[in-house]
Design a protein around this motif. Structure first.
Motif, mmCIF file in Angstrom:
data_model
loop_
_atom_site.group_PDB
_atom_site.id
_atom_site.type_symbol
_atom_site.label_atom_id
_atom_site.label_comp_id
_atom_site.label_asym_id
_atom_site.label_seq_id
_atom_site.Cartn_x
_atom_site.Cartn_y
_atom_site.Cartn_z
ATOM 1 N N GLY A 109 0.790 -1.224 0.000
ATOM 2 C CA GLY A 109 0.000 0.000 0.000
ATOM 3 C C GLY A 109 0.821 1.272 0.000
ATOM 4 O O GLY A 109 0.307 2.336 0.363
ATOM 5 N N HIS A 113 -2.223 1.337 -5.102
ATOM 6 C CA HIS A 113 -3.410 0.936 -4.359
ATOM 7 C C HIS A 113 -3.156 -0.408 -3.665
ATOM 8 O O HIS A 113 -2.564 -1.313 -4.259
ATOM 9 C CB HIS A 113 -4.607 0.803 -5.303
ATOM 10 C CG HIS A 113 -4.895 2.044 -6.093
ATOM 11 N ND1 HIS A 113 -5.356 3.206 -5.521
ATOM 12 C CD2 HIS A 113 -4.775 2.307 -7.423
ATOM 13 C CE1 HIS A 113 -5.518 4.124 -6.452
ATOM 14 N NE2 HIS A 113 -5.168 3.607 -7.613
ATOM 15 N N PRO A 114 -3.611 -0.554 -2.424
ATOM 16 C CA PRO A 114 -3.426 -1.841 -1.741
ATOM 17 C C PRO A 114 -4.129 -2.956 -2.504
ATOM 18 O O PRO A 114 -5.208 -2.747 -3.072
ATOM 19 C CB PRO A 114 -4.085 -1.613 -0.371
ATOM 20 C CG PRO A 114 -4.128 -0.128 -0.192
ATOM 21 C CD PRO A 114 -4.287 0.443 -1.572
ATOM 22 N N TYR A 415 -9.800 0.813 -2.141
ATOM 23 C CA TYR A 415 -9.089 -0.219 -1.394
ATOM 24 C C TYR A 415 -8.237 0.337 -0.249
ATOM 25 O O TYR A 415 -7.680 -0.429 0.533
ATOM 26 C CB TYR A 415 -8.163 -1.008 -2.336
ATOM 27 C CG TYR A 415 -8.906 -1.793 -3.396
ATOM 28 C CD1 TYR A 415 -9.459 -3.037 -3.109
ATOM 29 C CD2 TYR A 415 -9.068 -1.286 -4.681
ATOM 30 C CE1 TYR A 415 -10.141 -3.763 -4.073
ATOM 31 C CE2 TYR A 415 -9.743 -1.999 -5.659
ATOM 32 C CZ TYR A 415 -10.280 -3.237 -5.351
ATOM 33 O OH TYR A 415 -10.954 -3.951 -6.317
ATOM 34 N N GLU A 416 -8.123 1.652 -0.166
ATOM 35 C CA GLU A 416 -7.181 2.236 0.791
ATOM 36 C C GLU A 416 -7.547 1.917 2.240
ATOM 37 O O GLU A 416 -6.671 1.632 3.062
ATOM 38 C CB GLU A 416 -7.104 3.749 0.579
ATOM 39 C CG GLU A 416 -6.113 4.177 -0.501
ATOM 40 C CD GLU A 416 -6.480 3.707 -1.899
ATOM 41 O OE1 GLU A 416 -5.579 3.643 -2.758
ATOM 42 O OE2 GLU A 416 -7.672 3.399 -2.151
#
Length: 529
Positions: A109, A113-114, A415-416
């Motif tokens: 991350g 984006h994770p 997704y953060e």
């Protein structure tokens, strides 16, 4: 757009121009060659070409220099003149600098984006591979997954698996009767491996929101395929984590995508860099599954391209599935190197114009021996090829530009923030607390009952105090009973929680409907092992 992509070509001392037919791009491919011979640039120009034809791409940036795909090349670049000269030499009339739409991903991350999956989706086989478990330890892990399925325990992150293993250890006697021996030593070994994985950052891989495959199969407003770039320079410090994640992603694509037959172009092209890491010390069962996926996933419209130094790094059964090949130079310094070189040359259709083995040894940087599938899927004749220059920036883009692209990405913010919903950890914790309360309440009732009995006994003793003969006999029989409740009470405190757990588990095994958690093909197919 066209029905093919331009790889490179001719010029003096070289053969005809080489094109890859998009119709056969899902027949997979190989990019091989020694370090420094041009594999990364070949990967870059293929990614550009697929994107330009509306095909999304997923690739891993092992050395950290593929982020330049998101920026246009520049005339100020020191190789500008060389690029223009080569473009003219090989007849690349449409050559121009341009940027391509990119999406950055990063397991940690930090540089994108994770990207996450869940423990259940990865499954026991891949997790066993990730943790390097023995056969006995893998058996324990399979038991844990079976129990989770039967009890409806969602395994989302590492703490879910860790808490489930603790529960399995506490209830090993009951579980052993149904599933076979459950060893505390094996459970302890798995827990230690999980701690090591957590220390390597593996805990960031597991959790929610999990990756939605639709997010790596997007096109932009102009119809260009988005190029998904996984930041892998840091991830390569944990090579088994890197290989297992990519293998999981490949298996998810295989399981989730519908059959499309033979499309005019792929739905997605997947580049597996440092492919030897996938096969190093891999058990035969895993290699067999990779071969099966490579053979069948093309009908899902997915092309898989392996990038490695030597074709010998890829098992023969998998290598036989790779129809489009770009072979950069191999060096033959040792007897083994010469054998590998000879074997690599034997994988190509002969060209009477030159000796393939000599060509593979002699081609320079940016040159290769290539073979592309022709009409009807026939392997093309080997050709010496000058690889075309890239249109995007050669080398990494500036950090500020990368940060800006991440912030304006179509999936920015999705997704953060990690979500931690109720799963095995919370359910087992609640059960333990409930069992503890039940045990305390039962103990309180028991102590109250014993207290009443003791008061009644003492009252009876006073009542019969003048009956010496019978009273002394009763005291001799009843006196030990005054101490016995206290001894029973202390022993019951120690095992009341475990007893409640065991009884609860036995009831649930009898009534459970057997609902199984759906997971990836490489995990799900092995649940019965």
């Amino acid at each position: 757009m066209s029905d093919s992509i331009f790889i490179g070509g001719g010029g003096e001392d070289y053969g005809v121009a080489q094109h890859m037919l998009l119709k056969y791009a899902n027949r997979h491919g190989l990019i091989a060659g020694a370090t420094g011979t041009g594999k990364t640039v070949t990967l870059q120009i293929l990614a550009e070409s697929f994107s330009a034809n509306g095909v999304p791409v997923f690739l891993s940036d092992v050395k950290g220099d593929l982020s330049g795909l998101g920026a246009a090349g520049s005339e100020s670049f020191k190789l500008h003149d060389a690029f223009m000269d080569r473009a003219g030499r090989i007849g690349f009339a449409d050559y121009a600098y341009r940027a391509f739409p990119v999406t950055f991903w990063d397991l940690y991350g930090e540089a994108g984006h994770p990207v996450r999956t869940t423990i259940s989706e990865m499954g026991p086989l891949l997790i066993s591979r990730l943790l390097e478990l023995s056969e006995a330890q893998e058996g324990i892990l399979n038991i844990a997954f079976r129990v989770a399925d039967e009890q409806g325990l969602a395994l989302l992150d590492l703490k879910d698996l860790q808490s489930l293993l603790v529960w399995v250890g506490e209830n090993r006697k009951t579980l052993s009767l149904r599933y076979g021996n459950v060893s505390t030593a094996s459970i302890g070994a798995i827990q230690r491996r999980l701690l090591v994985l957590e220390g390597q950052g593996g805990d960031k891989l597991f959790g929610e929101p999990a990756l939605d495959l639709a997010d790596i199969m997007k096109t932009d407003a102009d119809g260009l395929g988005r190029i998904n770039i996984l930041a892998a320079d840091k991830l390569m410090g944990s090579p088994r984590l890197y290989a297992t994640f990519l293998l999981w992603l490949l298996s998810e694509l295989f399981e989730e995508l519908p059959e499309v037959g033979d499309p005019d172009k792929p739905k997605l092209v997947f580049f597996f860099d440092e492919a030897h890491l996938l096969f190093d010390d891999a058990p035969k069962a895993l290699v067999d599954k990779v071969e099966q996926v490579a053979r069948l996933i093309r009908s899902k419209g997915v092309g898989v391209y392996f990038i490695t130094q030597n074709p010998a790094d890829v098992p023969e059964d998998v290598l036989g599935q790779l129809g489009n090949r770009v072979q950069h130079a191999l060096r033959a310094y040792t007897a083994k190197d010469r054998r590998d070189l000879r074997q690599a040359a034997e994988n190509y259709r002969d060209n009477p114009a030159f000796d393939i083995e000599d060509a593979i040894r002699e081609v320079g940087v940016g040159e290769a021996v290539t073979s592309m599938l022709e009409r009807k899927g026939i392997p093309g004749m080997a050709e010496r090829t000058l690889i075309r220059p890239p249109s995007s920036q050669l080398g990494p883009m500036a950090d500020a530009m990368r940060a800006g692209l991440i912030a304006t990405s179509p999936i920015a913010g999705k997704y953060e923030a990690q979500v931690d919903r109720e799963s095995a950890f919370e359910i087992l914790q609640a059960r333990a607390e409930a069992a503890a309360r039940e045990a305390e309440e039962a103990e309180a009732v028991e102590e109250e009952t014993e207290s009443v009995a003791e008061r009644e006994y003492r009252a009876g003793r006073r009542y019969s105090g003048n009956r010496v003969g019978r009273s002394s006999s009763r005291v001799s029989r009843q006196a030990p009973a005054e101490e016995q409740p206290r001894r029973r009470s202390s022993s019951r405190r120690s095992d009341s929680v475990g007893t409640a757990f065991a009884k609860s588990f036995a009831r649930q095994l009898g009534t459970q409907s057997g609902r199984a958690v759906v997971r990836g093909i490489l995990g799900g197919l092995f649940r019965g092992r």
